[in-house]
Write a protein that holds these residues in place. Structure first.
Motif, mmCIF file in Angstrom:
data_model
loop_
_atom_site.group_PDB
_atom_site.id
_atom_site.type_symbol
_atom_site.label_atom_id
_atom_site.label_comp_id
_atom_site.label_asym_id
_atom_site.label_seq_id
_atom_site.Cartn_x
_atom_site.Cartn_y
_atom_site.Cartn_z
ATOM 1 N N UNK A 82 0.838 -1.186 0.000
ATOM 2 C CA UNK A 82 0.000 0.000 0.000
ATOM 3 C C UNK A 82 0.878 1.242 0.000
ATOM 4 N N UNK A 83 0.227 2.401 -0.141
ATOM 5 C CA UNK A 83 0.988 3.630 -0.212
ATOM 6 C C UNK A 83 1.889 3.605 -1.427
ATOM 7 N N UNK A 84 3.080 4.173 -1.308
ATOM 8 C CA UNK A 84 4.038 4.145 -2.407
ATOM 9 C C UNK A 84 4.838 2.855 -2.330
ATOM 10 N N UNK A 85 4.826 2.043 -3.388
ATOM 11 C CA UNK A 85 5.554 0.777 -3.358
ATOM 12 C C UNK A 85 7.053 0.999 -3.233
ATOM 13 N N UNK A 86 7.732 0.035 -2.578
ATOM 14 C CA UNK A 86 9.185 0.083 -2.552
ATOM 15 C C UNK A 86 9.680 -0.182 -3.965
ATOM 16 N N UNK B 178 18.616 -0.806 -15.794
ATOM 17 C CA UNK B 178 18.504 0.522 -15.201
ATOM 18 C C UNK B 178 17.082 1.029 -15.050
ATOM 19 N N UNK B 179 16.084 0.167 -15.328
ATOM 20 C CA UNK B 179 14.690 0.568 -15.211
ATOM 21 C C UNK B 179 14.221 0.513 -13.766
ATOM 22 N N UNK B 180 13.498 1.538 -13.347
ATOM 23 C CA UNK B 180 12.940 1.566 -11.994
ATOM 24 C C UNK B 180 11.746 0.619 -11.920
ATOM 25 N N UNK B 181 11.748 -0.271 -10.930
ATOM 26 C CA UNK B 181 10.681 -1.254 -10.755
ATOM 27 C C UNK B 181 10.033 -1.109 -9.387
ATOM 28 N N UNK B 182 8.733 -1.340 -9.330
ATOM 29 C CA UNK B 182 8.029 -1.381 -8.053
ATOM 30 C C UNK B 182 8.074 -2.798 -7.512
ATOM 31 N N UNK B 183 8.541 -2.960 -6.274
ATOM 32 C CA UNK B 183 8.554 -4.281 -5.654
ATOM 33 C C UNK B 183 7.126 -4.693 -5.300
ATOM 34 N N UNK C 150 8.906 -5.677 -9.916
ATOM 35 C CA UNK C 150 9.895 -6.617 -9.385
ATOM 36 C C UNK C 150 9.111 -7.566 -8.481
ATOM 37 N N UNK C 151 8.720 -8.725 -9.026
ATOM 38 C CA UNK C 151 7.768 -9.610 -8.346
ATOM 39 C C UNK C 151 8.452 -10.700 -7.536
ATOM 40 N N UNK C 152 7.969 -10.883 -6.310
ATOM 41 C CA UNK C 152 8.368 -12.001 -5.458
ATOM 42 C C UNK C 152 7.162 -12.924 -5.295
ATOM 43 N N UNK C 153 7.329 -14.197 -5.647
ATOM 44 C CA UNK C 153 6.245 -15.180 -5.530
ATOM 45 C C UNK C 153 6.438 -15.972 -4.250
ATOM 46 N N UNK D 297 -3.429 -1.933 -1.455
ATOM 47 C CA UNK D 297 -2.794 -1.973 -2.779
ATOM 48 C C UNK D 297 -3.621 -1.227 -3.807
ATOM 49 N N UNK D 298 -4.937 -1.382 -3.728
ATOM 50 C CA UNK D 298 -5.820 -0.719 -4.679
ATOM 51 C C UNK D 298 -5.822 0.790 -4.492
ATOM 52 N N UNK D 299 -5.637 1.231 -3.248
ATOM 53 C CA UNK D 299 -5.641 2.675 -2.965
ATOM 54 C C UNK D 299 -4.277 3.306 -3.210
ATOM 55 N N UNK D 300 -3.207 2.515 -3.003
ATOM 56 C CA UNK D 300 -1.859 3.048 -3.174
ATOM 57 C C UNK D 300 -1.593 3.436 -4.616
ATOM 58 N N UNK D 301 -0.911 4.493 -4.845
ATOM 59 C CA UNK D 301 -0.548 5.075 -6.150
ATOM 60 C C UNK D 301 -1.701 5.080 -7.139
ATOM 61 N N UNK D 302 -2.916 5.291 -6.606
ATOM 62 C CA UNK D 302 -4.093 5.360 -7.464
ATOM 63 C C UNK D 302 -4.452 4.045 -8.131
ATOM 64 N N UNK D 303 -3.900 2.959 -7.603
ATOM 65 C CA UNK D 303 -4.198 1.651 -8.177
ATOM 66 C C UNK D 303 -3.381 1.325 -9.414
ATOM 67 N N UNK D 304 -2.358 2.143 -9.695
ATOM 68 C CA UNK D 304 -1.565 1.914 -10.908
ATOM 69 C C UNK D 304 -0.825 0.581 -10.854
ATOM 70 N N UNK D 305 -0.284 0.224 -9.680
ATOM 71 C CA UNK D 305 0.410 -1.056 -9.543
ATOM 72 C C UNK D 305 -0.546 -2.213 -9.799
#
Length: 342
Positions: free
Chosen positions: A24-28, A35-40, A71-74, A235-243
């Motif tokens: 939630x909030x801003x993802x790490x 060199x691409x920025x990824x959301x964990x 950047x996905x962790x399963x 998660x749905x509220x964080x970053x407007x649901x973009x993630x």
């Protein structure tokens, strides 16, 4: 449910709250090799990895999630119900869970929504050795079936029997621990089990070296949604649901890619878990999974695209089965704002 699923996971579920990244909030964030920025982000499965999960691992290997900035962790799960609860509590960003557990969780106040059901044809089935001769619902009369009291399969089995004109009293359902159902059939204590065609059957066939036959609910008058992608309120509220939007798109693309390349997709699971089934079992599980991705209403559409009518049918089935007290509007369960679009 195979015994392997009850073994110790690489990451015990009880530690999820301690090990979780910020949800939630801003993802790490992290940075890719390019060199691409990824959301964990974390994804907790419905159970330990098996063939159905091949698209996730293939998506990682093919850098599909990276393409969508993730950047996905399963993580292994311990049943859909616990995955729903962990997702609602913000202990994992996303979950992979059976729709009945999602419906029940929402009705109990758990703050989760579906981003799209991917297994839209239920794998629910009566599974038996082919030699038993169970090829139609009528063949179930006088038989003993291993089932687990209170789960979605046992709750919907009476509806399946009714739709096929069979009195519930004509079939004995023997209450069996999930891990013991396969053993009950192999030992001859029961004639068959209630399970998922994409899971238990291939394992039972591998263990016993006998052909397994399936009496699928969906081929005998009863269909409902199965496993899909869920997210919690944070998660749905964080970053407007973009993630959430990007995750739904990445999972859909991963399923589409795995469908076109089934062998490499299954091979991508190598090393996913100490409890991983043999590759032959994984392959059969995934082959069956590919038969479950659509209903008539979504045939030809991208994986994970749902319809309101299919959702309503599923809600109605589980209201009839008593798994939900009273069906809420479809929008209370399915997030169309962030999920897959038709």
């Amino acid at each position: 449910m195979p015994p392997r699923r009850l073994l110790t996971a690489t990451v015990p579920f009880a530690l999820l709250a301690l090990a979780a990244t910020a949800c939630g909030g801003d993802p790490e964030t992290s940075t890719s090799d390019s060199g691409k920025k990824l959301d964990k982000a974390t994804l907790t499965l419905n159970w330990y990895p098996y063939g159905e999960h091949a698209p996730f691992y293939y998506g990682l290997k093919q850098k599909i999630f990276e393409k969508h900035g993730i950047d996905l962790e399963i993580r292994a799960g311990q049943g859909s119900q616990k995955t729903v609860q962990a997702t609602g509590a913000g202990q994992t960003d996303f979950g992979w869970a059976d729709t009945p557990a999602v419906l029940a969780g929402v009705d109990q106040g758990v703050k989760v929504k579906s981003l799209g059901v991917f297994l839209q044809t239920t794998p629910a089935s009566v599974q038996s050795f082919a030699a038993t001769g169970i090829t139609s619902p009528a063949d179930l009369k006088g038989k003993t079936i291993a089932g687990t009291a209170g789960d979605a399969l046992s709750k919907t089995f009476p509806i399946f029997l009714k739709k096929n004109g069979i009195d519930e009293s004509a079939v004995k359902v023997q209450n069996t621990d999930p891990a013991g159902k396969i053993a009950a059939v192999i030992s001859g204590k029961t004639d068959a089990l209630l399970g998922y065609a994409s899971d238990q059957g291939p394992t039972m066939q591998d263990k016993a070296k006998k052909d397994v036959s399936y009496l699928r609910f969906s081929e005998n008058g009863l269909n409902f949604y199965s496993n899909g992608l869920i997210a919690g309120q944070k998660t749905l509220a964080g970053d407007g649901g973009d993630l959430a939007r990007r995750m739904a798109e990445a999972v859909s693309e991963s399923f589409a890619a795995a469908e076109k390349n089934p062998e490499p997709a299954v091979a991508a699971m190598d090393g996913a878990s100490e409890q991983l089934p043999p590759e032959t079992v994984l392959s059969e599980q995934f082959t069956t999974t590919l038969t479950l991705l659509h209903t008539d209403a979504t045939e030809g559409k991208a994986p994970g695209v749902n319809t309101e009518a299919d959702w309503q049918q599923t809600i109605d089935v589980f209201a009839q089965a008593g798994l939900v007290k009273s069906g809420k509007p479809v929008g209370d369960y399915w997030d169309t704002a962030h999920g897959m679009k038709g």
